[in-house]
Design a protein around this motif. Structure first.
Motif, PDB file in Angstrom:
ATOM      1  N   ARG A  33     -60.226 -93.046 -44.724  1.00  0.00           N
ATOM      2  CA  ARG A  33     -58.786 -92.896 -44.517  1.00  0.00           C
ATOM      3  C   ARG A  33     -57.996 -93.745 -45.490  1.00  0.00           C
ATOM      4  NH1 ARG A  33     -58.824 -92.743 -37.938  1.00  0.00           N
ATOM      5  NH2 ARG A  33     -58.686 -90.478 -37.760  1.00  0.00           N
ATOM      6  N   GLN A  34     -58.555 -94.916 -45.818  1.00  0.00           N
ATOM      7  CA  GLN A  34     -57.843 -95.801 -46.747  1.00  0.00           C
ATOM      8  C   GLN A  34     -57.826 -95.250 -48.160  1.00  0.00           C
ATOM      9  OE1 GLN A  34     -60.067 -99.377 -46.073  1.00  0.00           O
ATOM     10  NE2 GLN A  34     -58.291-100.426 -45.231  1.00  0.00           N
ATOM     11  N   LYS A  81     -62.790 -95.531 -41.541  1.00  0.00           N
ATOM     12  CA  LYS A  81     -61.636 -96.298 -41.994  1.00  0.00           C
ATOM     13  C   LYS A  81     -61.555 -96.272 -43.521  1.00  0.00           C
ATOM     14  CE  LYS A  81     -59.348-100.721 -41.544  1.00  0.00           C
ATOM     15  NZ  LYS A  81     -59.737-102.081 -41.898  1.00  0.00           N
ATOM     16  N   TRP A 134     -53.267 -93.635 -40.528  1.00  0.00           N
ATOM     17  CA  TRP A 134     -53.746 -92.862 -41.676  1.00  0.00           C
ATOM     18  C   TRP A 134     -52.787 -91.739 -42.041  1.00  0.00           C
ATOM     19  CZ3 TRP A 134     -56.011 -93.612 -37.014  1.00  0.00           C
ATOM     20  CH2 TRP A 134     -55.985 -92.553 -36.110  1.00  0.00           C
TER      21      TRP A 134
END
Lengths: 123, 477, 350
Positions: free
Chosen positions: B39-40, B36, C114
């Motif tokens: 992806r952020q 995560k 994403w």
């Protein structure tokens, strides 16, 4: 044409500068940090230095100061090309003896015009 | 009698089964949280932040004790951090080897009149120096008082709202500071501490204070430690952070909100593991006050550190880490299984008590017992085999897991052979290193009981030269 | 017992399989990368060539058609990121003509957050005005990261149309996103002033008031000085601190009275910021107040006051000298420090 030393630690920006300035007939050399930059200035005697202020090992201002202290290199015009664009940064750069200050992101027409002006002034 | 011994063995088996199962859970949690995070932040334009006047200032604290050989290089490296507004505060902790003189000539230091706020107690400050060359360098000279004391003095003289603790011989990557400050800006009200990952620099190419090429050490000890650090951070720390129960932020690279550090009383002078102790105390204090807060581990901002290559140094380091951990846990034993302290009280602290503090003792006891039981015929070979599989192999499999975590996320090691070598190291760890580590940690427990809190001294090779320096601190993972 | 062994064996088998599949994937990727190296070099040359002739996209079109879409897009984005002005406009044109803008607009509706995030970021970089409407929609995305990315990109597109959504999204107190787009907001200048003033006057939550106070300061909106002064007795200390800071940045003389008042605030953070701000105003009226602030119980306030006095020139420096000779011990220490740094030409940090 002119010999230009580019100090830049971001590879792609260097590639762009090299490509574009080559097409104008300039000869480009690269230093990725401040120490290298000083060594190259000594060996190739560039007509102009394009300097990034945020570099590893020795910062741009320090390089600038050393260049300006040395009589042999003090006449080489230095243009700062930096991501730091706040007023105080620009003022500091010019006070340290830079000929001009350009902030990233930049545009080539502007950069080229400033380079030409700096080269003309050095002649 | 047989039954009793078999029972004890079974208990041990259960213990190791449980420890491994919890590792597995952490591994899975870490995998998702790292994914995560990737992806952020994958598209974050870090360089653009450098222009912004809205970023909070950071005071980078670098305590130095007898580091004349390496201090100039490490300070230069710190001064080159890519961050809009920061100062480097070098605290000379009563060095005897000319560290201050080296600094004075290298950075054109000028003594300036003392003016500092005594927010935290520390040994007497002898002087403040500023550099004519670097407007953001401050050097503090003080009587020797240990790392915690030096950090406190650094906090007293610091000017910015965030402090970053470092080791005078770790290398922080250029953009790491921006990355680590991000949570403080995203959640300015609740974020109180953020830690980055510490990676092993042995075997990497280092030029002028920067890691230019990531590599692997060829020798056994540093190689194993490379994998060990990866495991400790990528799945240990990342997992705990996802559970908001991060109990350790490495002293080599952690950023804290200064007001909170001052509020809890700063680093504990004379502490063996001042970095762990501070974080545990912050948790305790903030939970007792009923405040909402967050502490985070980020897997991407990197601090490179040189790990010991000699057995003696490594032994001393691990012994001290163990003592530091026990000390911190015992000081705050009130939190142990205390529902008042939420997840940390119920899971985090008990976990560290049982699986980190007692682990060496239990593991040695279990090994001896299992071998003895086998030799005396109390248990059969099948049981012994199962026991060894669970304790030894399963651990390696998890280590492999953390190497894979690195492979699917950050991929700093570019060569396939390096990847294979790291996986092999995960297994080779069981041949000698693991047992040695157990021994060191167990002796750390014993030393703690004997009341030994003196500093373990550690020799370092230092970056960029082979001179031996001594330091009182090293980088915990 | 048997079950336990079986479970362990199974787990280990899974890990071994994972290792193998990753290795194979890695080897395949390396192999593929080696093989396509020459081709990608050629693309890169053409992308650099756009700096000379931005209309020459034939080869790139071929590359996109041949399936090297991602590579071309990433390289173009990398180049576009560094450029501004006419060069940036040329890059936008290339993105449009190669269909990348359309592709990314489509990707704003992807299932994976994403991918939506990536599309929102890329659209900001591609700088095509076609993306304004879709980004305004994306600013209402269910995912917070996507929302903030969309807002950031709206900011980068520099259009007043998305301003309302943009400001709405910034109101929750996050500092990271404003920091990213502040510079662009500043460059938009007069276009957005009236909107910011309107919101400054009607700020509901402390965090939103603080945001607009900050923006008002960094955009140096002279017309906002009066509104800022009205917020100087806000109940929230963060707002008051921001007011002091903003008044300092704008640097208009009419703020002297308000800032002098804030020097007596009960919170030291506010006093410190007011002391700092007064140095920027350059008004001699203020020396009296600043000299008093040298006796403040808080270190930062004393220090900022001393620095400000130093900046005020001879009148200020006289006061410093006076404080050095006859002030409290604390004040003397601070003043000595500041005077010496001034003499050495080293700035005071903070």
């Amino acid at each position: 044409m002119a010999r230009i030393l580019v100090t830049e630690d971001e590879p792609y920006i260097y590639k762009m500068l090299e490509f574009r300035l080559n097409t104008l007939g300039h000869e480009i050399s690269l230093a990725t940090n401040g120490e290298q930059a000083l060594a190259l200035v000594d060996s190739i005697r560039p007509d102009l230095v394009l300097l990034d202020v945020m570099m590893p090992v020795m910062g741009g201002f320090q390089v600038l100061r050393k260049l300006k202290e040395d009589d042999g290199t003090s006449s080489i015009p230095v243009i700062i090309l930096s991501a730091k664009g706040q007023e105080k940064d620009i003022v500091a750069g010019l006070e340290h003896g830079a000929f001009d200050y350009i902030t990233k992101p930049f545009s080539f027409p502007e950069l080229i015009a400033r380079i030409d002006r700096a080269l003309a002034s050095a002649k | 009698m047989t039954d009793v011994i078999f029972g004890i063995n079974l208990f041990m088996l259960g213990y190791f089964g449980f420890i491994n199962a919890s590792y597995l859970c952490l591994l899975i949690i870490s995998y998702f949280s790292i994914k995560k995070y990737r992806r952020q932040t994958g598209h974050e334009r870090w360089r653009q932040m450098i222009q912004s006047p809205l970023t909070p200032g950071v005071s980078v604290l670098a305590p130095a004790f007898d580091e004349a050989a390496t201090i100039e290089q490490s300070v230069r490296s710190l001064l080159m951090l890519k961050y809009p507004k920061f100062e480097v505060v070098v605290v000379n902790d009563g060095s005897q080897d000319g560290t201050l003189a080296t600094l004075k000539t290298a950075f054109m230091l000028q003594p300036v009149p003392l003016d500092l706020e005594t927010r935290l107690p520390s040994e007497k400050v002898l002087g403040i120096y500023r550099s004519l060359e670097h407007p953001n360098l401050v050097v503090l000279d003080k009587y020797n008082g240990g790392k915690a004391d030096a950090l406190n003095a650094g906090i007293n003289v610091s000017s910015y709202p965030l402090i970053c603790s470092t080791d005078a011989d770790s290398l922080i990557e250029g953009e790491a500071l921006l990355k680590v400050v991000r949570p403080f800006m995203e959640k300015p009200e609740t974020t109180v501490a953020v830690g980055g990952i510490v990676r092993v620099a042995n075997g990497c190419e280092i030029a002028s204070g920067q890691v230019t090429k990531v590599g692997l050490a060829g020798r056994y000890l540093p190689l194993i430690q490379t994998v060990e650090y990866l495991r400790a951070f990528l799945f240990g720390r990342a997992g705990w952070s996802a559970l908001n129960s991060l109990l350790i932020i490495s002293g080599a690279f952690g950023v804290f909100r200064k007001d909170v550090v001052v509020e809890v009383g700063g680093y504990r002078a004379g502490s063996v593991g001042e970095d762990v102790e501070l974080v545990v105390r912050m948790h305790r204090h903030l939970l007792e006050a009923g405040r909402k807060y967050e502490m985070q581990f980020l897997p991407d901002p990197v601090c490179w550190t040189e790990v010991p290559e000699s057995l003696a140094m490594l032994g001393r380091q691990r012994n001290r880490w163990q003592r530091g951990l026990i000390e911190s846990l015992m000081l705050h034993r009130k939190m142990f299984f205390n529902p008042k302290f939420g997840t940390i009280g119920m899971i985090g602290v008990p976990y560290f008590f049982i699986f980190e503090m007692f682990a060496p003792v239990l593991e040695i006891a279990a090994l001896v017992l299992a071998i003895a039981s086998l030799a005396l015929g109390y248990i059969d070979l099948a049981f012994f085999g199962l026991f060894m599989t669970i304790t030894v192999l399963f651990g390696s499999v998890l280590t492999t897991g953390s190497v894979l975590l690195e492979e699917v996320s950050f991929r700093r090691h570019l060569k396939t052979t390096e990847l294979l070598k790291m996986i092999a190291a995960g297994f080779a760890e069981n041949l000698g290193y693991r047992q040695l580590n157990l021994w060191w940690r167990a002796s750390g427990c014993l030393d703690y009981l004997r009341g030994k809190t003196a500093w373990g001294r550690m020799q370092r090779r230092g970056f960029g030269n082979s001179l031996d320096g001594q330091t009182q601190d090293s980088d915990r993972f | 017992m048997f079950a336990a062994i079986a479970a362990i064996a199974l787990l280990q088998a899974i890990v071994v399989l994972a290792v193998f599949s990753l290795l194979i994937e890695r080897l395949a990727r390396n192999f593929y990368a080696k093989r396509s190296e020459a081709r990608l070099k050629d693309y890169e040359r053409h992308i650099l060539g756009l700096l000379v002739d931005p209309t020459d996209i034939g080869r790139l079109q071929q590359a996109v058609d041949a399936g090297d879409r991602t590579f071309v897009r990433e390289k173009l984005l990398q180049q576009s990121e560094q450029l501004k002005g006419i060069d940036k406009e040329h890059m936008t044109d290339v993105f449009l003509r190669l269909g990348f803008v359309e592709q990314e607009i489509g990707a704003l509706k992807s299932r994976g957050w994403w991918r939506r995030l990536e599309a929102a970021v890329n659209l900001g970089n591609m700088a095509s005005q076609d993306a304004v409407r879709p980004l305004i929609d994306a600013a209402k995305d269910v995912n917070e990261d996507v929302r903030l990315a969309a807002v950031t990109s709206l900011g980068r597109l520099g259009t007043a149309e998305g301003l309302g959504v943009l400001l709405d999204a910034l109101e929750d107190g996050d500092q990271w996103t404003p920091a990213k787009i502040l510079e662009i907001l500043v460059s938009m200048g007069p276009k957005i002033e009236s909107e910011i003033l309107r919101r400054l006057a009607g700020g509901q939550s402390p965090m939103s008031r603080k945001l607009y106070v900050e923006l008002c300061g960094h955009l140096r909106i002279l017309a906002g000085v009066e509104l800022l002064q009205a917020l100087a007795d806000d109940t929230d200390l963060r707002v008051r601190t921001a007011v002091a800071q903003a008044l300092g940045i704008i640097g208009h003389d009419s703020a002297v009275g308000t800032l002098n008042g804030l020097l007596a605030d009960k919170e030291c953070l506010v006093r410190a910021e007011a002391a700092r701000a007064l140095g920027g105003l350059g008004s001699v009226e203020t020396v009296e107040y600043l000299q008093q602030a040298l006796d403040d119980p808080d270190w930062q306030v004393r220090r900022n006051a001393a620095v400000s006095l130093c900046r005020l020139g001879p009148a200020g420096k006289d006061r410093l000298q006076a404080a050095f000779e006859s002030g409290t011990a604390q004040a003397q220490r601070t003043v000595a420090h500041v005077i010496e740094l001034d003499r050495l030409g080293i700035p005071v940090i903070g």
